[in-house]
Design a protein around this motif. Structure first.
Motif, PDB file in Angstrom:
ATOM      1  N   GLN A   1      -1.171   6.383   7.392  1.00  0.00           N
ATOM      2  CA  GLN A   1      -1.715   7.278   6.259  1.00  0.00           C
ATOM      3  C   GLN A   1      -1.607   6.416   4.750  1.00  0.00           C
ATOM      4  N   GLY A   2      -0.497   5.829   4.659  1.00  0.00           N
ATOM      5  CA  GLY A   2      -0.110   5.289   3.340  1.00  0.00           C
ATOM      6  C   GLY A   2      -1.071   3.972   3.169  1.00  0.00           C
ATOM      7  N   GLY A   3      -1.446   3.248   4.138  1.00  0.00           N
ATOM      8  CA  GLY A   3      -2.351   2.227   4.208  1.00  0.00           C
ATOM      9  C   GLY A   3      -3.809   2.708   3.841  1.00  0.00           C
ATOM     10  N   THR A   4      -4.029   3.672   4.331  1.00  0.00           N
ATOM     11  CA  THR A   4      -5.451   3.859   4.496  1.00  0.00           C
ATOM     12  C   THR A   4      -5.915   4.967   3.275  1.00  0.00           C
ATOM     13  N   HIS A   5      -5.217   6.274   3.084  1.00  0.00           N
ATOM     14  CA  HIS A   5      -5.746   7.075   2.265  1.00  0.00           C
ATOM     15  C   HIS A   5      -5.655   6.577   0.786  1.00  0.00           C
ATOM     16  N   THR A   6      -4.351   6.031   0.423  1.00  0.00           N
ATOM     17  CA  THR A   6      -4.329   5.443  -0.984  1.00  0.00           C
ATOM     18  C   THR A   6      -5.159   4.533  -1.352  1.00  0.00           C
TER      19      THR A   6
ATOM     20  N   LEU B   1      -6.938  -2.277   8.862  1.00  0.00           N
ATOM     21  CA  LEU B   1      -5.804  -3.262   8.841  1.00  0.00           C
ATOM     22  C   LEU B   1      -4.709  -2.349   8.800  1.00  0.00           C
ATOM     23  N   ALA B   2      -4.907  -1.278   8.304  1.00  0.00           N
ATOM     24  CA  ALA B   2      -3.431  -0.272   8.202  1.00  0.00           C
ATOM     25  C   ALA B   2      -3.098   0.205   9.675  1.00  0.00           C
TER      26      ALA B   2
END
Length: 427
Positions: free
Chosen positions: A228-233, A112-113
């Motif tokens: 990146q922000g929607g996946t890694h965190t 979804l990211a």
């Protein structure tokens, strides 16, 4: 500031650890996230992205990009799009009793990211998802470059990842969207007919000079920031949540049962995890000009460090034993249960409701339109599949950064996996 534009020496280093002082500082317009004034070509791998932009450019970008985090969009993702994709993916990824949880969390979150960012890929291809996750890992090292143990190696890695990501994912998606935007301008379609994602709104508004998006590579880096922000965190928070649950010892099976059966409790576990294990344990700011914080003078070009871990354990806000993992703790409605982990002020994380959901009601009863957050749904899904510690394999932290909340591998075991009896249905 050095002659090159990279700030490596500071007039003073000031560390703040009180919740109210850090919160006030997060709203101070004189404190910037930019430590490198060089161009991308000259070595600043984060040049031009929204998370370090300041002033008019930052405001223009956030005004446009925040539209992708409206409550109605979050509900669509959480109720219609994510559950089906998540469960289908888990059926494929959990194919044996013993698995590494961290890459599973990344694969779940990147789906979804990528959609929110505007990246197109073959939804049936695990290879495409793994490629995106590989890029996310590189971008994540770039996002943490202030805490990197080898900054030059990180710069080289991120440059290569950006180039490949732009070529293989952003350019094809941008070409599709540019054609649709041209149809919009000819009056052939309405704006609601355009894809609802970050890349589309950037291309649609890029002629605004305040956006500073005349460079295609900068657009690609902006899209990468949201991927990146929607996946890694999300993946790190999922792992940290289970690490905290497992650390309760003999009580962890009961907690997992509660998670499996109660989405609001699962959300409280995630928000408590975010409080105790912030993705950025120490946030850093540079003073663009002389300012004052909590009665203390802060000179221009000072380094200001926010100790988020300490602030998030203030007993006046989080009660007795604030260092303990307690998803049922009472927290005043004026205080976020995740503390300051998503920052505050103009740079507060725009995707905080994606990962953490809406504020938890004080009476622990959620309204019908409540958003629990995608990480809570992931946690609940793995709990229903009988996740448990793997005593034969130790978890491995990511030592490429000083951030203690990051993992590389987290081995677990499952009771239910492919070719076994199915997990219990959602309640």
């Amino acid at each position: 500031m050095s002659d090159t534009g990279l700030l490596t020496e500071f007039t003073e280093t000031i560390e703040l650890d009180r919740y109210e002082d850090i919160r006030a500082a997060l709203f101070d317009p004189n404190l910037s996230r930019s430590f490198d004034k060089r161009s991308y070509e000259d070595g600043n791998i984060r040049s031009g992205i929204v998370s370090i932009a300041h002033g008019a450019t930052h405001r223009a970008r956030r005004r446009v990009e925040n539209t992708q985090f409206r409550a109605d969009v979050l509900r669509l993702y959480e109720r219609d799009l994510f559950p089906r994709v998540m469960n289908d993916l888990l059926d494929v990824l959990i194919d044996r009793e013993r698995v590494d949880l961290f890459p599973i969390g990344e694969m779940l979150s990147v789906v979804l990211a990528a959609r929110r960012a505007g990246i197109e890929y073959d939804a049936s291809s695990l290879d495409d998802l793994r490629t995106l996750v590989r890029h996310v890992d590189a971008f994540s090292q770039g996002a943490a470059i202030l805490d990197a143990r080898d900054p030059e190696a990180v710069r080289a890695l991120v440059r290569a990842a950006y180039a490949e990501f732009e070529r293989d994912f952003v350019r094809p998606a941008a070409a599709t969207r540019a054609a649709l935007i041209e149809r919009l301008r000819r009056g052939e379609i309405a704006e609601d007919d355009l894809p609802h994602d970050i890349l589309t709104v950037l291309l649609l508004r890029r002629e605004d000079p305040h956006m500073e998006l005349d460079d295609d590579a900068r657009v690609a880096r902006e899209v990468a920031t949201y991927l990146q922000g929607g996946t890694h965190t999300s993946a790190q928070t999922l792992v940290n949540a289970l690490d905290l649950v497992f650390a309760t010892g003999d009580d962890h099976p009961r907690i997992l049962d509660r998670i499996a059966g109660d989405a609001l409790f699962a959300q409280r576990v995630i928000q408590e995890t975010l409080r105790l294990r912030p993705t950025t344990p120490k946030m850093k700011r540079r003073a663009e000009a002389d300012t004052e914080i909590a009665g203390r003078r802060v000179p221009k070009d000072a380094l200001v460090v926010f100790d988020i871990v300490a602030a998030n354990q203030d007993p006046r806000l989080f009660g007795e034993h604030p260092d303990r993992f307690d998803p049922d703790r009472a927290v005043d409605a004026s205080v976020s249960r995740w503390g300051l982990s998503f920052g505050g002020g103009p740079h507060q994380c725009p995707g905080r409701a994606v990962g953490g959901g809406f504020p938890v009601p004080a009476d622990f009863h959620a309204a019908d339109d409540h958003v629990f957050g995608l990480v809570a749904l992931e946690l609940q899904a793995v709990a229903r599949r009988g996740v448990r510690p793997d005593p034969s394999a130790a978890p491995e932290r990511d030592l490429r950064t000083a951030r203690f909340t990051r993992w590389l591998h987290y081995p677990v075991r499952f009771t239910f996996w492919a070719h076994t009896s199915s997990p219990p249905p959602p309640s």
